[in-house]
Design an enzyme around this catalytic site. Structure first.
Site, short mmCIF file in Angstrom:
data_model
loop_
_atom_site.label_atom_id
_atom_site.label_comp_id
_atom_site.label_asym_id
_atom_site.label_seq_id
_atom_site.Cartn_x
_atom_site.Cartn_y
_atom_site.Cartn_z
N SER A 182 123.03 24.12 26.69
CA SER A 182 122.70 25.08 27.87
C SER A 182 123.32 25.03 29.10
CB SER A 182 121.10 25.25 27.83
OG SER A 182 120.31 25.10 26.98
N ASP A 183 123.37 23.86 29.56
CA ASP A 183 124.22 23.60 30.80
C ASP A 183 125.63 24.01 30.50
OD1 ASP A 183 122.13 22.81 32.52
OD2 ASP A 183 122.62 20.69 32.03
N LEU A 184 126.28 23.64 29.40
CA LEU A 184 127.58 24.02 29.08
C LEU A 184 127.89 25.38 28.95
CD1 LEU A 184 128.39 20.76 26.77
CD2 LEU A 184 128.71 21.12 29.25
N GLY A 187 127.88 27.10 32.44
CA GLY A 187 129.34 26.45 33.01
C GLY A 187 130.37 27.36 32.47
#
Length: 410
Positions: A182-184, A187
């Site tokens: 989810s972070d990647l 980003g």
């Protein structure tokens, strides 16, 4: 600090990158924001990473393991940047950020809703000193909507968007993905949006505000799973290592280890039966003749294939599958993947000798540019190199030794 990997880095050093001249003021920390700004740095942007004095980015302490004095986690998202320690709660620090933003092209932040506004560093504040500024705000739930005030964490987002509900085996619990996807995803979506905004600015002359939410990005990245739920109204299921819409598309065990088999259409299935398994009876069985039939009868087919694949070692099946151009591959550990000939052949690992306790190795930006990319530099120590970058931004007459060195190599 110097790079010690030979070919790729040395060749790439002849280019300043397509984002040369773009200045990025990075107020983000942990993963989604730093992943975005690392992508921009890899493409040639000059990234000034603002960190709190004392501890800096939280991931500096997210170890073990460590590479030299750095937590390995920190090294994965912070190469090719410079660090400047600034107390954003102080009037002096706030004044410095406004001055730097007046000379920047992009600001990226991932603070909780309202934090930077209280510091006089919100979008409206910085737009007033730089109307051309691209201001990217990365948060858990966006800057509008009922959840806007909540903090965002990858693990929580995986749960709330339904990703965990479709990850894992049918008879097991919902499971998170082994990487903070989810972070990647967020980003990467953020870096894409920033590039589009920079391109649009060439026409309009104006900057803009980008509102990137982990929740939104992960929901979008459910892709075919979300599409299936929208199409049918039915709740998607967990299939373990199998595919919800294509069969056989899963992990099988050879006599000495697992491998992935990804049969994507009826022609490939016939080739599997004829050229790999020598089983015309399986090929002609009406229960398996089409993909729709195989989906409806997946359990019976999987059992028959599993029994057959256990008869021989993995190398036997890999050889036969590759000879017929059928998609398959051994299930490797991460260490095995990093040590593979493909990684070496693509120069995917960069190494750095540093002054901070030992060498650092990172996986490079994964896209090769025909004109090359800048030679990456190691992740910075806290407050390393940032003051020099800040002085150059605020004094345009001061030469940039990094750019001059790279230009001299070309």
């Amino acid at each position: 600090m110097t790079a010690f990997d030979g070919g790729a880095a040395a060749d790439a050093s002849r280019s300043l990158g397509p984002l040369q001249g773009i200045r990025v003021l990075d107020l983000s920390r942990v993963l989604a924001g730093p992943w975005c700004t690392q992508c921009l740095a890899d493409l040639g942007a000059q990234v000034l990473k603002i960190e709190s004095p004392g501890d800096g980015d939280e991931t500096r302490s997210w170890g073990p393991p460590y590479m030299g004095d750095f937590a390995a986690y920190y090294t994965c998202a912070n190469r090719s940047k410079r660090s400047l320690a600034v107390d954003l709660k102080s009037a002096e620090g706030q004044r410095l950020i406004r001055d730097l933003a007046s000379e920047a092209d992009v600001v990226i932040e991932n603070f909780k809703l309202g934090t930077l506004d209280r510091f006089g560093l919100g979008y409206d504040d910085l737009k007033a000193v730089n109307p051309r500024l691209i201001y990217c705000s990365i948060s858990g739930y966006g800057r509008t909507g009922p959840e806007a005030a909540r903090a965002g964490y990858d693990f929580v987002i995986q749960g709330e968007t339904g990703l965990m509900s479709v990850t894992g085996f049918p008879d097991g619990p919902p499971t998170k993905v082994g990487v903070a996807v989810s972070d990647l995803f967020s980003g990467l979506y953020a870096s894409q949006a920033i590039l589009a905004a920079l391109l649009g600015r060439q026409t309009t002359g104006r900057g803009q505000f980008l509102d990137v939410a982990l929740f939104d990005c992960q929901l979008a990245a459910l892709a075919n799973v979300a599409a299936g739920a929208l199409a049918t109204g039915a709740e998607p299921k967990r299939y373990g290592n199998a595919h919800p819409n294509v069969v056989p598309y899963e992990v099988f065990e050879a006599s000495d280890g697992p491998f992935v088999l990804a049969i994507g259409n009826d022609r490939q299935f016939r080739t599997l039966c004829d050229g790999v398994l020598d089983d015309p009876v399986l090929r002609d069985d009406p229960a398996f003749r089409t993909n729709a039939a195989r989906v409806a009868n997946r359990t019976g087919l999987s059992q028959r294939l599993a029994a057959r694949f256990r008869e021989h070692p993995r190398a036997h099946w890999m050889e036969r599958l590759e000879a017929r151009s059928l998609p398959a591959g051994a299930v490797r550990s991460v260490a095995q993947a990093l040590a593979s000939d493909q990684v070496a052949g693509r120069d995917l690992i960069h190494g750095f000798e540093t002054e901070h306790g030992g060498p650092i190795r990172v996986v490079r930006y994964p896209v090769k540019f025909g004109d090359g990319l800048p030679c990456p530099t190691p992740p910075p120590a806290l407050d390393e190199g940032g003051a020099d970058i800040a002085r150059r931004w605020l004094d345009p007459e001061r030469p940039d030794p990094v750019a001059a060195t790279a230009a001299a190599r070309s």
